[in-house]
Design a protein around this motif. Structure first.
Motif, short mmCIF file in Angstrom:
data_model
loop_
_atom_site.label_atom_id
_atom_site.label_comp_id
_atom_site.label_asym_id
_atom_site.label_seq_id
_atom_site.Cartn_x
_atom_site.Cartn_y
_atom_site.Cartn_z
N GLU A 1 0.82 -1.20 0.00
CA GLU A 1 0.00 0.00 0.00
C GLU A 1 0.86 1.26 0.00
O GLU A 1 0.57 2.23 -0.70
CB GLU A 1 -0.93 0.00 1.21
CG GLU A 1 -1.94 1.14 1.20
CD GLU A 1 -2.96 1.03 2.32
OE1 GLU A 1 -3.74 1.99 2.48
OE2 GLU A 1 -2.96 0.00 3.02
N LYS A 2 1.92 1.25 0.79
CA LYS A 2 2.85 2.38 0.82
C LYS A 2 3.47 2.58 -0.57
O LYS A 2 3.53 3.71 -1.08
CB LYS A 2 3.95 2.11 1.85
CG LYS A 2 5.13 3.10 1.81
CD LYS A 2 6.17 2.74 2.87
CE LYS A 2 7.48 3.48 2.66
NZ LYS A 2 7.33 4.94 2.75
N TYR A 3 3.89 1.50 -1.18
CA TYR A 3 4.53 1.59 -2.50
C TYR A 3 3.56 2.14 -3.54
O TYR A 3 3.91 3.06 -4.31
CB TYR A 3 5.03 0.21 -2.93
CG TYR A 3 5.67 0.19 -4.30
CD1 TYR A 3 7.04 0.33 -4.45
CD2 TYR A 3 4.89 0.02 -5.45
CE1 TYR A 3 7.63 0.32 -5.70
CE2 TYR A 3 5.47 0.01 -6.72
CZ TYR A 3 6.84 0.16 -6.83
OH TYR A 3 7.41 0.16 -8.07
N VAL A 4 2.34 1.61 -3.58
CA VAL A 4 1.36 2.04 -4.57
C VAL A 4 0.98 3.50 -4.38
O VAL A 4 0.87 4.27 -5.36
CB VAL A 4 0.11 1.13 -4.52
CG1 VAL A 4 -1.02 1.71 -5.36
CG2 VAL A 4 0.45 -0.27 -5.00
N THR A 5 0.79 3.91 -3.12
CA THR A 5 0.43 5.30 -2.84
C THR A 5 1.52 6.26 -3.29
O THR A 5 1.25 7.29 -3.94
CB THR A 5 0.17 5.48 -1.33
OG1 THR A 5 -0.89 4.60 -0.92
CG2 THR A 5 -0.22 6.92 -1.02
N GLU A 6 2.75 5.92 -2.97
CA GLU A 6 3.87 6.79 -3.34
C GLU A 6 4.14 6.76 -4.83
O GLU A 6 4.51 7.79 -5.43
CB GLU A 6 5.11 6.40 -2.54
CG GLU A 6 4.97 6.67 -1.05
CD GLU A 6 6.14 6.17 -0.22
OE1 GLU A 6 6.22 6.54 0.96
OE2 GLU A 6 6.96 5.38 -0.76
N ALA A 7 3.96 5.60 -5.45
CA ALA A 7 4.16 5.50 -6.90
C ALA A 7 3.17 6.38 -7.65
O ALA A 7 3.53 7.07 -8.62
CB ALA A 7 4.02 4.05 -7.34
N ALA A 8 1.92 6.38 -7.22
CA ALA A 8 0.91 7.23 -7.85
C ALA A 8 1.25 8.71 -7.65
O ALA A 8 1.10 9.53 -8.57
CB ALA A 8 -0.47 6.92 -7.28
N TYR A 9 1.72 9.06 -6.46
CA TYR A 9 2.06 10.46 -6.16
C TYR A 9 3.20 10.95 -7.04
O TYR A 9 3.24 12.12 -7.44
CB TYR A 9 2.44 10.60 -4.69
CG TYR A 9 2.58 12.02 -4.22
CD1 TYR A 9 1.46 12.79 -3.92
CD2 TYR A 9 3.84 12.62 -4.10
CE1 TYR A 9 1.58 14.12 -3.51
CE2 TYR A 9 3.97 13.95 -3.68
CZ TYR A 9 2.84 14.69 -3.39
OH TYR A 9 2.96 16.00 -2.99
#
Length: 261
Positions: A204-212
């Motif tokens: 979840e951390k990875y996906v959130t930051e990747a989108a940002y």
């Protein structure tokens, strides 16, 4: 027994499309790797033309053909054979079929590598005219994440994002190896981030930051996908629809494009 359907008709009207619709059947969908996938499919339409001389078509023959092909993996070759069979059995000059189904793509979460299945909506469609090549359409609708560039630019904290649906349809007239998985991967690569059925905290951390780090308007996703589709040598035509289910508006953002290549 008397065959009323085969009797003559005197109104002089040839029917362009006649047949069946909304028929549910189990089918096999050809997979990129391994065994074909069992799917429950809805035959949206299965039709042929009807000459003006005939009163009606033989509806039962459509279902007979569908049952015959239910155990064969759906692909360009199977659809071509199915429609050729329809032309032969129904003494027609043209035939059409549209089949809708859910297909599941195995995905690994970006960090934990937890395996899960992502469902995508698929459509296989075929148009066959006697003695001419099949025109085959493959369409997929893939859920993705988009993050608003404007929101990121003006906000002190975070940026609004939303789940989006990108639909792509491609047409081609010969078998070419383009698979559901490959088309879905091309679509996902144009989004701010992919979506997954299972995510652990580290994912979840990875996906959130990747989108940002990868903000995109609906227009950005569409234009990037157009550029990717133009590189596909196997296709003759494509159409794209991108729709963002906005998280801060009570409406959706939408963009569409189509072209021959």
């Amino acid at each position: 027994m008397k065959d009323v359907q085969s009797m003559g008709d005197t109104r002089g009207i040839a029917i362009q499309s006649v047949g069946i619709s909304k028929a549910w059947l189990p089918f096999l969908a050809a997979a990129e790797k391994g065994q074909p996938q069992n799917v429950t499919a809805m035959v949206e339409k299965f039709t042929v033309d009807l000459p003006k001389e005939y009163k009606g078509t033989h509806m039962s023959r459509f279902m007979e053909i569908l049952h015959e092909y239910a155990n064969k993996p759906l692909n360009f070759i199977a659809i071509n054979e199915l429609l050729r069979e329809a032309l032969r059995k129904l003494a027609a000059k043209s035939a059409h079929i549209t089949i809708n189904f859910k297909y599941f793509i195995e995905k690994a979460a970006p960090v934990s590598k937890r395996q899960s299945l992502l469902d995508v909506d698929c459509v296989f469609s075929g148009d066959k005219i006697e003695n001419k090549p099949l025109v085959f359409t493959m369409a997929v609708a893939v859920p993705v994440t988009s993050l608003c560039p404007c929101s990121k630019e003006i906000s002190d904290y975070g940026a609004h994002n939303q789940r989006s649906i990108i639909k792509a349809a491609v047409k081609f007239s010969k078998p070419n190896g383009l698979t559901i998985e490959r088309l879905a991967n091309i679509i996902e690569a144009q989004a701010s981030s992919s979506v997954y059925s299972i995510l652990k905290r580290e994912d979840e951390k990875y996906v959130t930051e990747a989108a940002y780090e990868n903000p995109k308007f609906v227009e950005d996703m569409l234009r990037d996908l157009v550029l990717s589709m133009r590189k596909l040598k196997e296709i003759d035509y494509f159409s794209i629809e991108c729709e963002n289910f906005e998280s801060i508006h009570n409406h959706n953002a939408y963009a569409a494009h189509e072209e021959y290549v």
